[in-house]
Design a protein around this motif. Structure first.
Motif, mmCIF file in Angstrom:
data_model
loop_
_atom_site.group_PDB
_atom_site.id
_atom_site.type_symbol
_atom_site.label_atom_id
_atom_site.label_comp_id
_atom_site.label_asym_id
_atom_site.label_seq_id
_atom_site.Cartn_x
_atom_site.Cartn_y
_atom_site.Cartn_z
ATOM 1 N N ARG A 1 0.834 -1.214 0.000
ATOM 2 C CA ARG A 1 0.000 0.000 0.000
ATOM 3 C C ARG A 1 0.863 1.256 0.000
ATOM 4 N NH1 ARG A 1 -3.066 -3.030 3.717
ATOM 5 N NH2 ARG A 1 -2.089 -1.943 5.467
ATOM 6 N N LYS A 2 1.961 1.223 0.741
ATOM 7 C CA LYS A 2 2.826 2.395 0.850
ATOM 8 C C LYS A 2 3.609 2.633 -0.436
ATOM 9 C CE LYS A 2 6.215 4.494 3.982
ATOM 10 N NZ LYS A 2 7.036 4.280 5.215
ATOM 11 N N TYR A 3 4.042 1.531 -1.071
ATOM 12 C CA TYR A 3 4.817 1.635 -2.309
ATOM 13 C C TYR A 3 4.120 0.812 -3.399
ATOM 14 C CZ TYR A 3 8.311 2.930 1.220
ATOM 15 O OH TYR A 3 8.960 3.510 2.276
ATOM 16 N N PRO A 4 3.079 1.327 -3.999
ATOM 17 C CA PRO A 4 2.266 0.542 -4.947
ATOM 18 C C PRO A 4 3.024 0.042 -6.168
ATOM 19 C CG PRO A 4 1.654 2.874 -4.990
ATOM 20 C CD PRO A 4 2.546 2.693 -3.810
ATOM 21 N N ARG A 5 4.133 0.693 -6.556
ATOM 22 C CA ARG A 5 4.901 0.231 -7.713
ATOM 23 C C ARG A 5 6.047 -0.704 -7.326
ATOM 24 N NH1 ARG A 5 2.826 -0.519 -11.965
ATOM 25 N NH2 ARG A 5 4.922 -0.679 -12.860
#
Length: 321
Positions: free
Chosen positions: A209-213
């Motif tokens: 969620r924090k780093y979607p990529r």
């Protein structure tokens, strides 16, 4: 039992909230199922210490399970009562844990390690060499991410080790080039996957969620990815996971037998050998403790009992005759 599926769903939800592994989820759910089935499908909220101890006693007496298996079952039931049912019951702390027998770990000599490694090839040789050269646990190597291998500092960062702790261990000099070449091949395969609009890996929910990529980025890829895609049992997504540890376990068993070694050695034996050989070489026990990630130095001290020089300094009375 009507409430059984709902109860297991609650168990899964609490396990995932605490970021426990999928293995822990499966094992805990299975022990809860067996506990309920043992007591004729009564709801756990209706039971207490007597029922828990009866179940554990049956495991030990009738099913003859090991102390560690019995304690695993107890841990699952304690999780059920404390975290899922939210029952603050005084008897929880009184349930007696099975006492684990104190056994010396199986350790291979340097020559035996060389003989076993010589029977392995390619990726499996590299994984086994890393187990021995760094002292990591088998699943720590399998779950190793690209970003945690530091060739410049010649070290490996172990994330979420046992007890959910991070630590740093050594990257063997002899493995730098083989590992670098392996990762170059993995990167080429990853780039091809990206072109095919795939290439994502599993990340814990909070990180995803924090780093979607991040799941598609090179840094987060597994150092030892699986050969084929698989379906994530939690999300249902189809993607590439890490290598199945059973591949190495099977190959290692064959290698040990082929090398003519009669010791009951497994891949985990390489971790024991790493610690013992460091201590034999004069490394201080505190450093070995940190490399292994032991919370208590007493755990590390068991390796001092299997050092070769321990028995050799005592002259047998038979040799005095």
């Amino acid at each position: 039992m009507d409430g059984k599926p709902r109860l297991l769903d609650q168990v899964r939800e609490q396990i995932r909230l605490k970021h426990y592994s999928i293995r822990t989820e499966r094992v805990y759910c299975e022990w809860v199922r067996r506990f309920i089935r043992f007591h004729a499908y009564r709801h756990p909220a209706e039971m207490g210490a007597a029922e828990v101890e009866a179940f554990l006693s049956d495991l030990a007496v009738r099913r003859d399970v090991s102390a560690s298996t019995q304690n695993q079952a107890l841990a699952a039931l304690l999780f059920l009562y404390k975290q899922v049912l939210k029952l603050d019951l005084p008897w929880l702390g009184e349930v007696v844990r099975a006492k684990k027998p104190v056994r010396l770990p199986v350790v291979l000599s340097v020559e035996e390690v060389q003989a076993v490694l010589a029977k392995l090839e390619g990726e499996l040789w590299l994984i086994a060499s890393l187990l021995y050269g760094s002292g990591m646990r088998l699943m720590e190597v399998m779950r190793l991410r690209v970003k945690d291998v530091d060739f410049t500092a010649q070290q490996i960062v172990v994330r979420d080790g046992k007890g959910m702790k991070d630590r740093v261990t050594v990257l063997p000099q002899r493995l730098r080039e083989p590992l670098r070449k392996h990762m170059q091949a993995v990167k080429a395969a990853h780039n091809a996957e990206l072109l095919a609009e795939r290439g994502d890996v599993y990340l814990p929910d909070a990180l995803a969620r924090k780093y979607p990529r991040a799941p598609w980025e090179w840094a987060w890829q597994y150092v030892f990815p699986a050969q084929s895609l698989s379906t994530d049992p939690r999300s249902g997504k189809r993607r590439r996971h890490h290598v199945d540890e059973k591949r190495l376990q099977r190959a290692f068993k064959v290698a040990v037998r082929s090398a003519g070694i009669v010791k009951l050695a497994t891949p985990h034996t390489l971790r024991h050998s790493f610690a013992t050989h460091l201590l034999e070489g004069g490394q201080d026990i505190r450093t070995v403790q940190e490399l292994l990630g032991h919370a208590d130095v007493k755990t590390t001290q068991i390796y001092t009992h299997v050092l070769n020089r321990g028995g050799l300094v005592v002259l047998s009375p038979l040799d005095r005759l």
